[in-house]
Motif scaffolding. Structure first.
Motif, short mmCIF file in Angstrom:
data_model
loop_
_atom_site.label_atom_id
_atom_site.label_comp_id
_atom_site.label_asym_id
_atom_site.label_seq_id
_atom_site.Cartn_x
_atom_site.Cartn_y
_atom_site.Cartn_z
N LYS A 37 -25.25 27.36 -46.92
CA LYS A 37 -25.90 27.24 -45.62
C LYS A 37 -26.04 28.61 -44.98
CE LYS A 37 -22.63 24.51 -43.71
NZ LYS A 37 -21.89 23.82 -42.64
N ARG A 112 -19.86 10.79 -42.64
CA ARG A 112 -21.32 10.66 -42.63
C ARG A 112 -21.67 9.19 -42.50
NH1 ARG A 112 -20.26 14.55 -46.47
NH2 ARG A 112 -21.25 16.57 -46.12
N GLY A 160 -28.78 14.79 -41.33
CA GLY A 160 -29.27 15.18 -42.63
C GLY A 160 -29.95 14.05 -43.36
N ARG A 162 -30.09 12.53 -47.56
CA ARG A 162 -29.53 12.63 -48.90
C ARG A 162 -30.35 11.80 -49.89
NH1 ARG A 162 -23.68 11.45 -51.59
NH2 ARG A 162 -24.45 11.76 -53.70
N SER A 167 -28.70 16.92 -50.84
CA SER A 167 -28.77 16.58 -49.42
C SER A 167 -29.10 17.83 -48.62
CB SER A 167 -27.48 15.93 -48.92
OG SER A 167 -26.39 16.81 -49.03
N LEU A 168 -29.81 17.64 -47.53
CA LEU A 168 -30.17 18.69 -46.60
C LEU A 168 -29.50 18.36 -45.27
CD1 LEU A 168 -32.00 21.21 -46.18
CD2 LEU A 168 -33.77 19.63 -45.40
N GLU A 169 -28.78 19.34 -44.70
CA GLU A 169 -28.03 19.10 -43.45
C GLU A 169 -28.34 20.18 -42.42
OE1 GLU A 169 -23.96 17.11 -45.26
OE2 GLU A 169 -23.86 19.14 -44.47
N GLU A 171 -26.53 21.44 -38.82
CA GLU A 171 -25.25 21.27 -38.13
C GLU A 171 -25.10 22.22 -36.97
OE1 GLU A 171 -21.68 21.86 -40.38
OE2 GLU A 171 -22.19 20.32 -41.81
N ILE A 184 -28.35 25.39 -41.28
CA ILE A 184 -29.05 24.47 -42.14
C ILE A 184 -28.56 24.73 -43.56
CG2 ILE A 184 -31.06 25.98 -42.45
CD1 ILE A 184 -32.70 23.27 -42.41
#
Length: 190
Positions: A37, A112, A160, A162, A167-169, A171, A184
């Motif tokens: 990230k 999550r 995010g 998945r 997965s794309l998060e 935060e 990100i």
């Protein structure tokens, strides 16, 4: 900052709880993951700027949405302090500037809450060790090295998506009272 933590926490818990009601079957989510990230790390201390933050993480997600996550982050720290002293008959001023490194190691408990489409809300909290080292130079060229370690509580919230393997998060993490990390990241799941 402290005044918004309670309302932010209650909003996050309520949102995650509503997401959890639409939970998809979780057995395919259990397993190991690695991630990277980057983003914007900011400090409430005016003299310190955090540049080029990056982090990597590894974790294990259980089939119920809970996870254990280790995260290591780094940023370049730049320091500049302008000072002046009024002596009555004249003013003396100068600059102290420097650069160094800011690093953290954290162990988080993570939850999550997924919906049936693969989107999720994320809450995390844990213990974090931070290390900042600076080399400060004054206008005469004299240098001073400074190193400080601190152990404390850290928490974050994110959203995010998945798929089976990735997965794309996004935060927002409060690293400590004076440092925040808006990031990100991309995770690979095994």
């Amino acid at each position: 900052m402290k005044n918004i933590l309670l309302p932010l926490s209650l909003t996050a818990i309520t949102t995650v709880a509503s997401f959890a009601q639409a939970d998809q079957p979780a057995s395919s989510r259990e397993g190991f993951y690695l991630g990277v990230k980057t983003g914007d790390m900011s400090s409430d201390i005016d003299e310190i700027d955090m540049e080029s933050p990056k982090a990597f993480l590894l974790g294990w997600e259980f089939d119920n949405g809970f996870a254990i996550e280790y995260e290591h982050s780094e940023a370049d720290a730049e320091y500049e302090h302008l000072w002046s002293v009024d002596l009555g008959f004249t003013t003396v001023s100068g600059t102290h500037s420097g650069e160094g490194d800011f690093e953290t190691d954290a162990l988080y408990g993570v939850y999550r809450a997924y919906n049936e489409s693969g989107f999720f809300m994320k809450l995390k909290a844990g213990i974090l060790n931070e290390d900042i080292s600076l080399t400060v130079t004054d206008e005469d060229g004299d240098t001073v090295n400074s190193n400080e370690d601190d152990l404390g509580f850290s928490a974050g919230i994110g959203v995010g998506y998945r798929s089976d393997r990735f997965s794309l998060e996004a935060e927002y993490t409060i690293i400590e009272e004076d440092v925040q990390f808006l990031s990100i990241g991309l995770n690979a799941h095994f």
